[in-house]
Motif scaffolding. Structure first.
Motif, PDB file in Angstrom:
ATOM      1  N   ASN A  80       0.856  -1.186   0.000  1.00 61.53           N
ATOM      2  CA  ASN A  80       0.000   0.000   0.000  1.00 61.53           C
ATOM      3  C   ASN A  80       0.888   1.230   0.000  1.00 61.53           C
ATOM      4  O   ASN A  80       1.515   1.564   1.004  1.00 61.53           O
ATOM      5  N   THR A 109       1.863   4.724   0.528  1.00 62.92           N
ATOM      6  CA  THR A 109       1.356   5.826   1.348  1.00 62.92           C
ATOM      7  C   THR A 109       2.173   7.091   1.177  1.00 62.92           C
ATOM      8  O   THR A 109       1.775   8.157   1.671  1.00 62.92           O
ATOM      9  N   HIS A 137      -2.141   0.543  -4.806  1.00 61.27           N
ATOM     10  CA  HIS A 137      -1.678  -0.742  -4.289  1.00 61.27           C
ATOM     11  C   HIS A 137      -0.929  -1.474  -5.405  1.00 61.27           C
ATOM     12  O   HIS A 137      -1.382  -1.501  -6.547  1.00 61.27           O
ATOM     13  N   GLU A 164       2.724  -1.525   5.908  1.00 60.94           N
ATOM     14  CA  GLU A 164       2.111  -1.273   4.605  1.00 60.94           C
ATOM     15  C   GLU A 164       2.340  -2.405   3.612  1.00 60.94           C
ATOM     16  O   GLU A 164       1.951  -2.309   2.458  1.00 60.94           O
TER      17      GLU A 164
END
Length: 454
Positions: free
Chosen positions: A312, A314, A401, A424
């Motif tokens: 993920n 971020t 993603h 993550e």
């Protein structure tokens, strides 16, 4: 025999020998050979050669012959790249008229099969060709019709049956019922276009498989009477003093540039990736065309389980994470409904996340079937919009993603919090299914009691 070349000599300005297949005629440089013997009337004709690269595939040589005396013409395709490590079996479910217009590369070594009619064209009975699905069927029809006049005289019963079968073949193009077209090529040099790029093609099943000894003999990789030599074990090599410490040494061997096919050296080194495993990194730099490439091979074989990693993003700094993508790994971006399957031919890569996304974007930009004259305006705009979204991801403007799914368990995304868990990054190990084991060649692999079969 006189040789004349249209356009500029590629060797004079360091241009690649094989150019990408595009709609711009100015980018294509054909070699014209005059005074070529016509095999039909034995007069002089003209042969033209075009060396090009097919998107998502590899280099080919297109040959065209034309005779002005008897109007005989002939087209042929020959693979210009080396025989691949594995054979390929491509199955296409033909359901619409668009499927009939798909581009098809059928090498001479490939066999053609239509299960619905129990019809097969064996390997090495037709020359290689670049055509469409409809063109493949038309070629098969013309092949059956070639000896029909003689059959009608010598064996009318057989000729009548073949006429009925020819009508069934022609009826396939009416698409009253779907049918399956299967190409099986032990050299791995056959190909079916994906018109849905960059999305996955759900109508095509692509299987890579290890060749048998008979197939190696068929394509000339192994002499028929030559017994296979057994390599010495690690223990025997150590006793003979032949063991080498490859971890501290960079090996160099000669190969060809994947872009222009010029001879270049390739460097190879065994690398230990922290918190992962050993890999073999191979790097090639071509002084002629400036092409650079790196390829990664697993040094530890197939893992016990498959591995799926979901990152993920971020922060734009995630683009600097190291990424190891093996040859058996697929890359998915759920937000774009995108999946990079094995058919795109990117291969193993050891790079950063940014480098991986840029490499995917560059490969998609080479797809002349989606961006060239053979594409529609809608497809063209769709691909350009998708490439723009990939560029935003590579620049850190859009956070998504990234999913790496490797049935062999040989892919890796750097954990920047190591040795602590990465909040993550989700890593899942899973049991492979029967189809994945088949793709990896594990179903036929026997490591215990194998002497009993002999």
């Amino acid at each position: 025999m006189a040789d004349t070349t249209d356009g500029v000599d590629a060797s004079s300005d360091n241009k690649p020998l094989f150019r990408d297949l595009t709609g711009d005629i100015g980018d294509q440089e054909a070699t014209q050979i005059d005074d070529t013997l016509c095999m039909n009337c034995h007069e002089s004709g003209t042969t033209r050669l075009l060396m090009t690269r097919i998107p998502y595939f590899r280099e080919v040589v297109l040959m065209s012959f034309d005779c002005p005396h008897c109007s005989f013409s002939n087209n042929e395709l020959q693979p210009a790249s080396t025989i691949q490590d594995q054979g390929v079996k491509v199955s296409l479910k033909v359901e619409t008229s668009k499927d009939l217009n798909r581009q098809v590369v059928k090498a001479e070594s490939a066999s053609l099969f239509i299960p619905e009619l129990d019809f097969e064209v064996p390997a090495n009975t037709q020359k290689g060709v670049l055509t469409t699905v409809e063109g493949v069927i038309d070629r098969a029809v013309r092949g059956l019709e070639q000896e029909q006049p003689i059959r009608r005289t010598m064996d009318p019963g057989t000729a009548e049956k073949i006429d009925a079968f020819i009508e069934k073949l022609r009826g396939l193009t009416d698409l009253k019922t779907p049918f399956t077209l299967v190409l099986d090529d032990p050299t791995g040099n056959s190909f079916v276009e994906n018109p849905f790029a960059p999305s996955q093609d759900k109508s095509v099943t692509l299987v890579h498989y290890p060749r048998t000894r008979e197939q190696n003999i068929q394509i000339g990789l192994q002499p028929e009477n030559e017994p296979s030599e057994e390599a010495p074990t690690a223990g025997e090599a150590a006793e003979d003093g032949e063991a080498e410490n490859l971890a501290d040494e960079v090996l160099c061997f000669n190969t060809n540039c994947p872009n222009c096919q010029s001879p270049v050296p390739t460097n190879m080194k065994v690398v230990d990736i922290p918190y992962f495993k050993q890999v073999i990194v191979m790097a090639t730099t071509c002084d002629r065309c400036g092409h650079r490439s790196n390829e990664v091979k697993s040094a530890s074989g197939v893992g016990e389980k498959g591995r799926r990693m979901t990152l993920n993003m971020t922060d734009p700094s995630d683009l600097t994470r190291d990424v190891l993508k093996s040859e058996t790994c697929t890359v998915c971006i759920p937000e774009l409904d995108f999946e990079l399957s094995l058919s795109y031919g990117i291969g193993g890569k050891f790079t950063t996340l940014e480098g991986l996304i840029i490499n995917i974007k560059e490969q998609l930009e080479k797809n002349a079937f989606s961006l060239g004259d053979s594409s529609t305006a809608t497809d063209n705009n769709k691909m350009k919009d998708f490439l723009a979204k990939l560029a935003e991801i590579a620049e850190g403007k859009t956070l998504v993603h990234i999913v790496l799914d490797d049935p062999a368990g040989n892919s890796y995304i750097q954990n920047v919090y190591a040795p602590d868990p990465d909040p993550e990054l989700v890593v899942e190990d899973y049991e492979r299914n029967q189809e994945q084991n088949e793709d990896l060649g594990l179903n036929q692999m026997k490591t215990e009691n194998y002497e009993e079969d002999n």
